[in-house]
Design a protein around this motif. Structure first.
Motif, PDB file in Angstrom:
ATOM      1  N   THR A  98       0.846  -1.194   0.000  1.00  0.00           N
ATOM      2  CA  THR A  98       0.000   0.000   0.000  1.00  0.00           C
ATOM      3  C   THR A  98       0.875   1.235   0.000  1.00  0.00           C
ATOM      4  O   THR A  98       1.760   1.383   0.837  1.00  0.00           O
ATOM      5  N   TYR A  99       0.626   2.133  -0.954  1.00  0.00           N
ATOM      6  CA  TYR A  99       1.352   3.382  -1.061  1.00  0.00           C
ATOM      7  C   TYR A  99       0.480   4.535  -0.578  1.00  0.00           C
ATOM      8  O   TYR A  99      -0.749   4.422  -0.545  1.00  0.00           O
ATOM      9  N   ILE A 100       1.112   5.631  -0.255  1.00  0.00           N
ATOM     10  CA  ILE A 100       0.404   6.815   0.208  1.00  0.00           C
ATOM     11  C   ILE A 100       0.598   7.959  -0.782  1.00  0.00           C
ATOM     12  O   ILE A 100       1.717   8.302  -1.135  1.00  0.00           O
ATOM     13  N   LEU A 101      -0.505   8.541  -1.214  1.00  0.00           N
ATOM     14  CA  LEU A 101      -0.474   9.720  -2.074  1.00  0.00           C
ATOM     15  C   LEU A 101      -0.839  10.919  -1.217  1.00  0.00           C
ATOM     16  O   LEU A 101      -1.995  11.094  -0.816  1.00  0.00           O
ATOM     17  N   ASP A 102       0.157  11.724  -0.881  1.00  0.00           N
ATOM     18  CA  ASP A 102      -0.071  12.891  -0.036  1.00  0.00           C
ATOM     19  C   ASP A 102      -0.730  14.015  -0.831  1.00  0.00           C
ATOM     20  O   ASP A 102      -0.574  14.100  -2.053  1.00  0.00           O
ATOM     21  N   PRO A 103      -1.455  14.920  -0.159  1.00  0.00           N
ATOM     22  CA  PRO A 103      -2.059  16.058  -0.856  1.00  0.00           C
ATOM     23  C   PRO A 103      -1.017  17.110  -1.227  1.00  0.00           C
ATOM     24  O   PRO A 103      -0.655  17.958  -0.430  1.00  0.00           O
ATOM     25  N   SER A 104      -0.518  17.030  -2.434  1.00  0.00           N
ATOM     26  CA  SER A 104       0.494  17.952  -2.935  1.00  0.00           C
ATOM     27  C   SER A 104      -0.102  18.789  -4.053  1.00  0.00           C
ATOM     28  O   SER A 104      -1.040  18.368  -4.739  1.00  0.00           O
TER      29      SER A 104
END
Length: 232
Positions: A98-104
């Protein structure tokens, strides 16, 4: 064992985003998305036995659903995704990782099932940070909703109790905001005040609000924004 992966996006330089379909190499697994990012693997591994039980959920939907991501590096499709409200990031899967996509600001749009997410500013304890909003409607006015949850810590057993209480996630009231013609984000304190700052069609909107009995909730705000964006 679930490895939590944190993403940092690479440089913003790109001429034209390239759409990657579910039939392209790595598509449908999220492979192409981390390929375009600088991936840092966390030193912490989470095992099921290490996690205390928590009631409720921090997710908008617990299940991973097919989603699309538009970034400054490209367009990535058919990726299993879900939104973690508590952590304010989007998780996506590549095989068993599982990867994390941060709010960028480099994330332009994320679509999961019938929900569209945008990244914009919000304020917490006087500090401004980036976060994911759900897009309700866009055009002359863009109306957004910010989901919130609160984690209540576990409680030890009280007198005459054999067991305590698990930690628990509680869904909180939504926060709503709007943007005019791409301007800065503004919180919606009331529908009346929002209408007062609009540059046109105020009388039509007041009649619409009265006729449709519009309240400050997700369904009604989406309806109001759609109505206004259709007016010429």
């Amino acid at each position: 064992m679930l490895k939590i992966i944190s993403l940092l996006l690479l440089s913003t330089t790109i001429a034209y985003p390239q759409a990657l379909s579910a039939n392209s190499a790595g598509a449908g697994t999220g492979l192409n998305l981390p390929d375009q990012m600088l991936i840092l693997e966390s030193k912490k591994s989470i095992k099921s036995g290490d996690v205390e039980p928590i009631d409720g959920t921090p997710y908008l939907s617990d299940e991973f659903q097919p989603g699309n991501v538009v970034t400054t590096k490209g367009v990535f499709t058919a990726i299993p995704m879900r939104y973690n409200i508590g952590e304010d990031y989007i998780e996506f899967k590549q095989k068993d990782i599982t990867y994390i996509l941060d709010p960028s600001s480099k994330v332009k749009k994320v679509s999961i099932s019938d929900k569209n997410f945008m990244v914009d500013d919000y304020t917490v304890k006087g500090k401004t940070r980036k976060g994911f909003y759900i897009l309700l409607d866009s055009g002359k006015i863009t109306v957004l909703v910010k989901k919130k949850v609160l984690l209540h810590p576990a409680q030890p057993p009280k007198a005459l109790e054999s067991d305590g209480h698990h930690a628990k996630y509680e869904k909180l009231s939504d926060d709503f905001a709007y943007k005019l013609n791409g301007g800065p984000i503004t919180d919606i304190s009331s529908i009346k005040k929002m209408i007062e700052v609009l540059p046109d069609h105020q009388e039509e909107l007041k009649k619409f609000v009265s006729k449709e009995r519009i309240s400050k909730n997700q369904t009604d705000l989406a309806k109001l924004a759609h109505y206004y964006n259709q007016l010429q």
